[in-house]
Design an enzyme around this catalytic site. Structure first.
Site, PDB file in Angstrom:
ATOM      1  N   ASN A 140     -29.082   5.355 -54.576  1.00  0.00           N
ATOM      2  CA  ASN A 140     -29.027   5.081 -53.141  1.00  0.00           C
ATOM      3  C   ASN A 140     -29.754   6.179 -52.397  1.00  0.00           C
ATOM      4  OD1 ASN A 140     -27.493   2.802 -53.314  1.00  0.00           O
ATOM      5  ND2 ASN A 140     -25.577   3.751 -52.705  1.00  0.00           N
ATOM      6  N   PRO A 152     -16.593   1.517 -59.867  1.00  0.00           N
ATOM      7  CA  PRO A 152     -15.295   1.750 -59.233  1.00  0.00           C
ATOM      8  C   PRO A 152     -15.495   2.194 -57.785  1.00  0.00           C
ATOM      9  CG  PRO A 152     -15.829   3.533 -60.750  1.00  0.00           C
ATOM     10  CD  PRO A 152     -16.864   2.472 -60.954  1.00  0.00           C
TER      11      PRO A 152
HETATM   12  N1  CTP Z   1     -17.334   4.417 -51.505  1.00  0.00           N
HETATM   13  C1  CTP Z   1     -16.782   4.926 -52.671  1.00  0.00           C
HETATM   14  N2  CTP Z   1     -17.033   4.313 -53.860  1.00  0.00           N
HETATM   15  C2  CTP Z   1     -17.800   3.204 -53.930  1.00  0.00           C
HETATM   16  C3  CTP Z   1     -18.378   2.690 -52.737  1.00  0.00           C
HETATM   17  C4  CTP Z   1     -18.118   3.309 -51.555  1.00  0.00           C
HETATM   18  O1  CTP Z   1     -16.069   5.939 -52.620  1.00  0.00           O
HETATM   19  N3  CTP Z   1     -18.036   2.641 -55.091  1.00  0.00           N
HETATM   20  C5  CTP Z   1     -17.007   5.054 -50.237  1.00  0.00           C
HETATM   21  C6  CTP Z   1     -18.131   5.763 -49.567  1.00  0.00           C
HETATM   22  O2  CTP Z   1     -18.199   7.108 -49.960  1.00  0.00           O
HETATM   23  C7  CTP Z   1     -17.757   5.622 -48.105  1.00  0.00           C
HETATM   24  C8  CTP Z   1     -17.047   4.309 -48.043  1.00  0.00           C
HETATM   25  O3  CTP Z   1     -16.628   4.048 -49.365  1.00  0.00           O
HETATM   26  O4  CTP Z   1     -16.815   6.599 -47.746  1.00  0.00           O
HETATM   27  C9  CTP Z   1     -17.818   3.161 -47.464  1.00  0.00           C
HETATM   28  O5  CTP Z   1     -18.764   2.738 -48.319  1.00  0.00           O
HETATM   29  P1  CTP Z   1     -19.687   1.428 -48.044  1.00  0.00           P
HETATM   30  O6  CTP Z   1     -20.668   1.390 -49.135  1.00  0.00           O
HETATM   31  O7  CTP Z   1     -20.172   1.453 -46.650  1.00  0.00           O
HETATM   32  O8  CTP Z   1     -18.625   0.294 -48.107  1.00  0.00           O
HETATM   33  P2  CTP Z   1     -18.558  -0.967 -48.984  1.00  0.00           P
HETATM   34  O9  CTP Z   1     -17.159  -1.084 -49.420  1.00  0.00           O
HETATM   35  O10 CTP Z   1     -19.608  -0.932 -50.029  1.00  0.00           O
HETATM   36  O11 CTP Z   1     -18.809  -2.115 -47.960  1.00  0.00           O
HETATM   37  P3  CTP Z   1     -20.157  -2.853 -47.485  1.00  0.00           P
HETATM   38  O12 CTP Z   1     -21.193  -2.598 -48.560  1.00  0.00           O
HETATM   39  O13 CTP Z   1     -19.738  -4.237 -47.362  1.00  0.00           O
HETATM   40  O14 CTP Z   1     -20.507  -2.213 -46.183  1.00  0.00           O
END
Ligand code: CTP
Length: 400
Positions: free
Chosen positions: A213, A308
């Protein structure tokens, strides 16, 4: 000390004589930008390298230089001066200043201040490699360490004198970080443990290819540093970034989401978790042991499995930190999406950043809103360092 008290912290900065004295100017700039007060003492040798005027202009304070100077002593006696700060910093700390401090000499203002102070002392040595390696300097170093002086650097590298080796003064950002960590001792988060995730994760497809990312890690690193500056014991679990570990922060370097989760879990128990990492949502189902060759069959099909969710796992853990904070990078309906994410992940706060505005990813500032069960707080666009300090202060408030 209150949560906002970092801005009331004061450093007494002794600038010794050495070519590295010019770096003291950048150090003052960093400290002032962080809201820390700086009162400079310039030694006679130091004044050969930087002017009192440049120090005082950057510090926005008077520069003290002479013991028993009528004007200096009338304003503030040297004993009072040595106690007026929260921390005494010597940068550059020359071989001469180290020798004086190690032996309790008090012949000039800098040495007297070091002898009279009851505050912690941090030194950033700078000298020629042979002077640094000399048995006398090493003895003084050991004495000063035993007296409780904290050292940052010296670094190894090419020296102004044309030689190469240990003796270059640490760079201003490293000294700055060490100062912030030293100022945090006795801070409002003293005794609290924090786990921060930062940077991207990288999921290998084969030995040369990755799914990753976009994330510089800057915001997460700044939060780790800001929490440490308030006294927290910080573990920074970081994916691959180009950043140096902030001083006073324990960094655990990982690559994949699975490693990041394992590192976070082994950092528990913690009082605070802040998940800033841009974790890759998926990883290749099968890691290829050797490089996938381009062939006549066209591109390979990549089977992906979900990674996860570290934030959700920590939030739902039976060893859940008392305060769990997540980030949300949103392009549309920032606050509604953040509120939904708060519920879905089970965390206490979501810091929503509007990446749709451009400039946030990889940039130096950030426009955020803090979404909690109580509502939404919108913060103006500000530097990532400032977002970090405000967030750390907000977290400290939560623990008062
Ligand atoms: N996060 C995490 N582990 C993951 C994905 C996300 O700890 N596998 C955490 C990120 O560090 C951040 C938060 O979750 O604090 C939000 O992540 P985001 O990618 O925006 O959320 P998603 O659940 O992936 O939702 P979406 O992609 O639908 O926005």
């Amino acid at each position: 000390m209150g949560a906002s008290a970092l801005s009331e912290k004061r450093v007494l900065l002794i600038v010794g004589g050495g070519i590295a004295a010019y770096k003291a100017l950048e150090l003052i700039r960093l400290l002032r930008k962080a809201g820390v007060g700086v009162r400079p003492i310039l030694t006679a040798a130091g004044a050969q390298f930087v002017t009192p005027l440049s120090l005082s202009a950057l510090a926005e304070d008077k520069v003290y230089s002479e013991l028993f100077s009528l004007t200096d002593e009338a304003e503030m006696g040297h004993i009072e001066l040595s106690r007026s700060a929260d921390l005494v910093v010597v940068a550059p700390a020359t071989a001469d200043l180290m020798a004086k401090a190690a032996n309790g000499l008090a012949g000039d203002l800098a040495a007297t201040t070091l002898l009279a102070t009851d505050k912690p002392v941090l030194m950033a040595p700078a000298m020629n490699v042979r002077m640094w390696e000399h048995a006398a300097t090493q003895r003084n170093l050991a004495t000063l360490r035993a007296d409780g002086v904290v050292f940052v650097g010296p670094d190894e590298g090419a020296m102004a004198c044309g030689e190469y080796g240990a003796g270059r003064m640490a760079e201003p950002p490293a000294i700055f970080a060490a100062i912030m960590a030293a100022l945090g001792r006795g801070g409002p988060l003293e005794g609290k443990r924090a786990v921060i995730t930062a940077g991207p994760t990288a999921e290998p497809i084969d030995p040369v290819r990755l799914i990753t990312n976009r994330s510089s890690g800057k915001q997460g690193y700044a939060i780790a540093q800001a929490l440490a500056a308030l006294g927290a014991d910080v573990t920074l679990v970081s994916g691959p970034t180009a950043l140096a570990a902030p001083a006073g922060v324990r960094r655990v370097e990982v690559e994949t989401a699975c490693q990041m989760l394992a590192a976070c879990e082994s950092a528990l128990p913690a009082d605070i978790a802040v998940c800033v990492a841009a974790v890759a949502d998926w990883r290749p189902q099968n890691l290829q042991g050797s490089k996938i060759k381009k062939g006549a069959d066209g591109p390979p099909a990549l089977g992906l499995v979900e990674n996860p969710d570290i934030l959700a796992t920590l939030s739902k853990s039976n060893r859940r930190p008392k305060l769990v904070v997540g980030f949300a990078a949103e392009t549309d309906d920032v606050e509604a999406n953040a509120a939904a994410k708060l519920a879905r992940k089970g965390c206490d706060w979501i810091v929503a950043n509007d990446v749709g505005q451009g400039g946030t990813l990889g940039g130096d500032d950030n426009a955020v809103a803090i979404v909690t069960s109580e509502g939404i707080e919108r913060w103006d666009r500000m530097a990532k360092g400032e977002v970090a300090r405000r967030l750390a202060a907000r977290i400290a408030q939560e623990f008062q």
